[in-house]
Design a protein around this motif. Sequence first.
Motif, PDB file in Angstrom:
ATOM      1  N   SER A  63       1.145  -0.563   0.047  1.00  0.00           N
ATOM      2  CA  SER A  63       0.149  -0.240  -0.464  1.00  0.00           C
ATOM      3  C   SER A  63       0.743   1.016  -0.521  1.00  0.00           C
ATOM      4  N   GLY A  64       0.786   2.099  -0.602  1.00  0.00           N
ATOM      5  CA  GLY A  64       1.062   3.703  -1.272  1.00  0.00           C
ATOM      6  C   GLY A  64       1.503   3.674  -1.800  1.00  0.00           C
ATOM      7  N   ASN A  65       2.520   2.673  -3.036  1.00  0.00           N
ATOM      8  CA  ASN A  65       3.582   2.160  -3.372  1.00  0.00           C
ATOM      9  C   ASN A  65       3.395   2.960  -5.240  1.00  0.00           C
ATOM     10  N   VAL A  66       3.795   3.610  -5.919  1.00  0.00           N
ATOM     11  CA  VAL A  66       3.243   3.952  -7.042  1.00  0.00           C
ATOM     12  C   VAL A  66       3.615   2.780  -8.263  1.00  0.00           C
ATOM     13  N   PHE A  67       3.009   2.331  -9.221  1.00  0.00           N
ATOM     14  CA  PHE A  67       3.813   1.997 -10.522  1.00  0.00           C
ATOM     15  C   PHE A  67       3.046   2.693 -11.574  1.00  0.00           C
ATOM     16  N   THR A  68       3.464   2.485 -12.746  1.00  0.00           N
ATOM     17  CA  THR A  68       2.850   2.475 -14.163  1.00  0.00           C
ATOM     18  C   THR A  68       2.256   1.630 -14.983  1.00  0.00           C
ATOM     19  N   LYS A  69       1.538   2.057 -15.909  1.00  0.00           N
ATOM     20  CA  LYS A  69       0.405   0.315 -16.175  1.00  0.00           C
ATOM     21  C   LYS A  69       1.880  -0.275 -17.379  1.00  0.00           C
ATOM     22  N   GLU A  70       2.571   0.384 -17.777  1.00  0.00           N
ATOM     23  CA  GLU A  70       3.554  -0.221 -18.041  1.00  0.00           C
ATOM     24  C   GLU A  70       4.621  -1.082 -17.501  1.00  0.00           C
ATOM     25  N   ASP A  71       4.751  -0.782 -16.177  1.00  0.00           N
ATOM     26  CA  ASP A  71       5.503  -0.860 -15.002  1.00  0.00           C
ATOM     27  C   ASP A  71       4.495  -2.827 -14.168  1.00  0.00           C
ATOM     28  N   LEU A  72       2.838  -2.256 -14.836  1.00  0.00           N
ATOM     29  CA  LEU A  72       1.808  -3.140 -14.285  1.00  0.00           C
ATOM     30  C   LEU A  72       2.105  -4.803 -15.290  1.00  0.00           C
ATOM     31  N   GLN A  73       2.758  -4.371 -16.719  1.00  0.00           N
ATOM     32  CA  GLN A  73       2.511  -5.359 -18.102  1.00  0.00           C
ATOM     33  C   GLN A  73       3.932  -6.069 -17.644  1.00  0.00           C
ATOM     34  N   GLU A  74       4.702  -5.219 -16.991  1.00  0.00           N
ATOM     35  CA  GLU A  74       6.285  -7.022 -16.776  1.00  0.00           C
ATOM     36  C   GLU A  74       5.482  -7.022 -16.024  1.00  0.00           C
ATOM     37  N   ILE A  75       4.738  -6.699 -14.705  1.00  0.00           N
ATOM     38  CA  ILE A  75       4.134  -7.715 -13.236  1.00  0.00           C
ATOM     39  C   ILE A  75       3.630  -8.624 -13.745  1.00  0.00           C
ATOM     40  N   VAL A  76       2.296  -8.516 -14.911  1.00  0.00           N
ATOM     41  CA  VAL A  76       1.750  -9.290 -14.915  1.00  0.00           C
ATOM     42  C   VAL A  76       2.337 -10.426 -15.747  1.00  0.00           C
ATOM     43  N   LEU A  77       3.119  -9.819 -17.099  1.00  0.00           N
ATOM     44  CA  LEU A  77       4.052 -11.236 -17.130  1.00  0.00           C
ATOM     45  C   LEU A  77       5.007 -12.373 -16.186  1.00  0.00           C
ATOM     46  N   ALA A  78       5.283 -11.395 -15.806  1.00  0.00           N
ATOM     47  CA  ALA A  78       5.616 -12.286 -14.759  1.00  0.00           C
ATOM     48  C   ALA A  78       5.182 -13.408 -13.896  1.00  0.00           C
ATOM     49  N   ASP A  79       3.854 -12.293 -13.646  1.00  0.00           N
ATOM     50  CA  ASP A  79       2.491 -13.539 -12.666  1.00  0.00           C
ATOM     51  C   ASP A  79       2.333 -14.408 -13.397  1.00  0.00           C
ATOM     52  N   GLU A  80       2.208 -13.741 -14.688  1.00  0.00           N
ATOM     53  CA  GLU A  80       2.368 -15.645 -15.946  1.00  0.00           C
ATOM     54  C   GLU A  80       3.220 -17.049 -15.742  1.00  0.00           C
ATOM     55  N   ARG A  81       4.368 -15.950 -16.018  1.00  0.00           N
ATOM     56  CA  ARG A  81       5.531 -16.778 -15.991  1.00  0.00           C
ATOM     57  C   ARG A  81       5.720 -17.669 -14.683  1.00  0.00           C
ATOM     58  N   GLN A  82       5.097 -17.150 -13.535  1.00  0.00           N
ATOM     59  CA  GLN A  82       5.115 -18.129 -11.966  1.00  0.00           C
ATOM     60  C   GLN A  82       4.143 -18.941 -12.081  1.00  0.00           C
ATOM     61  N   ARG A  83       2.963 -18.322 -12.786  1.00  0.00           N
ATOM     62  CA  ARG A  83       1.307 -19.383 -12.403  1.00  0.00           C
ATOM     63  C   ARG A  83       2.052 -20.549 -13.624  1.00  0.00           C
ATOM     64  N   ALA A  84       3.015 -20.034 -14.400  1.00  0.00           N
ATOM     65  CA  ALA A  84       3.135 -21.802 -15.401  1.00  0.00           C
ATOM     66  C   ALA A  84       3.574 -22.630 -14.764  1.00  0.00           C
ATOM     67  N   TYR A  85       4.739 -22.274 -13.774  1.00  0.00           N
ATOM     68  CA  TYR A  85       6.451 -22.783 -13.068  1.00  0.00           C
ATOM     69  C   TYR A  85       5.451 -23.883 -11.971  1.00  0.00           C
ATOM     70  N   VAL A  86       4.195 -22.825 -11.286  1.00  0.00           N
ATOM     71  CA  VAL A  86       3.267 -23.535 -10.739  1.00  0.00           C
ATOM     72  C   VAL A  86       2.567 -24.242 -10.887  1.00  0.00           C
ATOM     73  N   GLU A  87       1.484 -24.134 -12.238  1.00  0.00           N
ATOM     74  CA  GLU A  87       1.491 -25.423 -13.008  1.00  0.00           C
ATOM     75  C   GLU A  87       1.831 -26.553 -12.948  1.00  0.00           C
ATOM     76  N   GLY A  88       3.384 -26.436 -13.745  1.00  0.00           N
ATOM     77  CA  GLY A  88       4.802 -27.304 -13.324  1.00  0.00           C
ATOM     78  C   GLY A  88       4.440 -28.127 -12.294  1.00  0.00           C
ATOM     79  N   LEU A  89       5.020 -27.391 -11.757  1.00  0.00           N
ATOM     80  CA  LEU A  89       5.885 -28.296 -10.291  1.00  0.00           C
ATOM     81  C   LEU A  89       3.860 -28.635  -9.301  1.00  0.00           C
ATOM     82  N   ARG A  90       2.996 -28.648  -9.701  1.00  0.00           N
ATOM     83  CA  ARG A  90       1.617 -29.259  -9.576  1.00  0.00           C
ATOM     84  C   ARG A  90       1.730 -30.359 -10.310  1.00  0.00           C
ATOM     85  N   TYR A  91       1.581 -30.360 -11.465  1.00  0.00           N
ATOM     86  CA  TYR A  91       1.509 -31.705 -12.359  1.00  0.00           C
ATOM     87  C   TYR A  91       3.090 -32.925 -11.871  1.00  0.00           C
ATOM     88  N   LEU A  92       3.539 -32.254 -11.481  1.00  0.00           N
ATOM     89  CA  LEU A  92       5.137 -33.380 -11.372  1.00  0.00           C
ATOM     90  C   LEU A  92       4.814 -34.050  -9.730  1.00  0.00           C
TER      91      LEU A  92
END
Length: 243
Positions: A63-92
């Motif tokens: 709370s209180g930290n500031v981001f731009t939409k461009e920052d959030l685009q990078e974060i969304v991609l990182a989140d999708e990458r993390q989701r993919a990795y977690v899905e992989g671990l779950r499958y194993l």
Amino acid sequence: MTIQLDFEAEQPEEGVLSQFPDNEPLTITKVERQKSGHRYMLHFGPYRLSVHEDIMIKYRMISGNVFTKEDLQEIVLADERQRAYVEGLRYLERKPRTRMEMARRLREKEIGEELIDEVLERLRRERLIDDSQYAKQWAEQRVTGHRKGKLWVRHELRSKGIDKSVIAEALDGISIDQERQSALELGRKKWNAVKGEPSDKRRKTGAFLMRRGFSGGIVRSVLNTLREDGDMDGMEDDFYEFD
């Protein structure tokens, strides 16, 4: 690592952030833990974004930290990458998987191809996916534990996407004596269960072993042993290799 996004990879980000304003500071006004998984809902005034806990910590999304939409685009991609990795671990979790099996699973979860390649490479580096080791363990288990012939095992490993050279190396690790012993134990059990004349027993036992993926040479050797053990007649049947 920075990667160039193709059209398909950009779609999830654009959809998630489509309502966020461009060229404006976006301040986190509230952070809520979600009920399922390690995910948090971040509020930017009227706008919301769900991210994994690891991503939230990495980018200091408090709370209180500031981001731009461009920052959030990078974060969304990182989140999708993390989701993919977690899905992989779950499958194993239940058992080891091959590279092809993992890729197919991630596609089912609607993960983009570039992220799939990243996840596969990460799992390989972490030795969580190893087609060579998988093939060796599978071959030994199927031949000695399940009494399947090498021809059967080769077909199974091909269906799992294992490279032919890797399959060949794995099967080379199984000795002819190991395979023959499995065939003999299986053949003797089948022989004792078959009723009829010795010639019928021989024919049915031989056909059964061939269906289990044993080569003609091994089948003939096993039948000769069973003939000697049971004083079978000297009839010789022809057996052929599978493709």
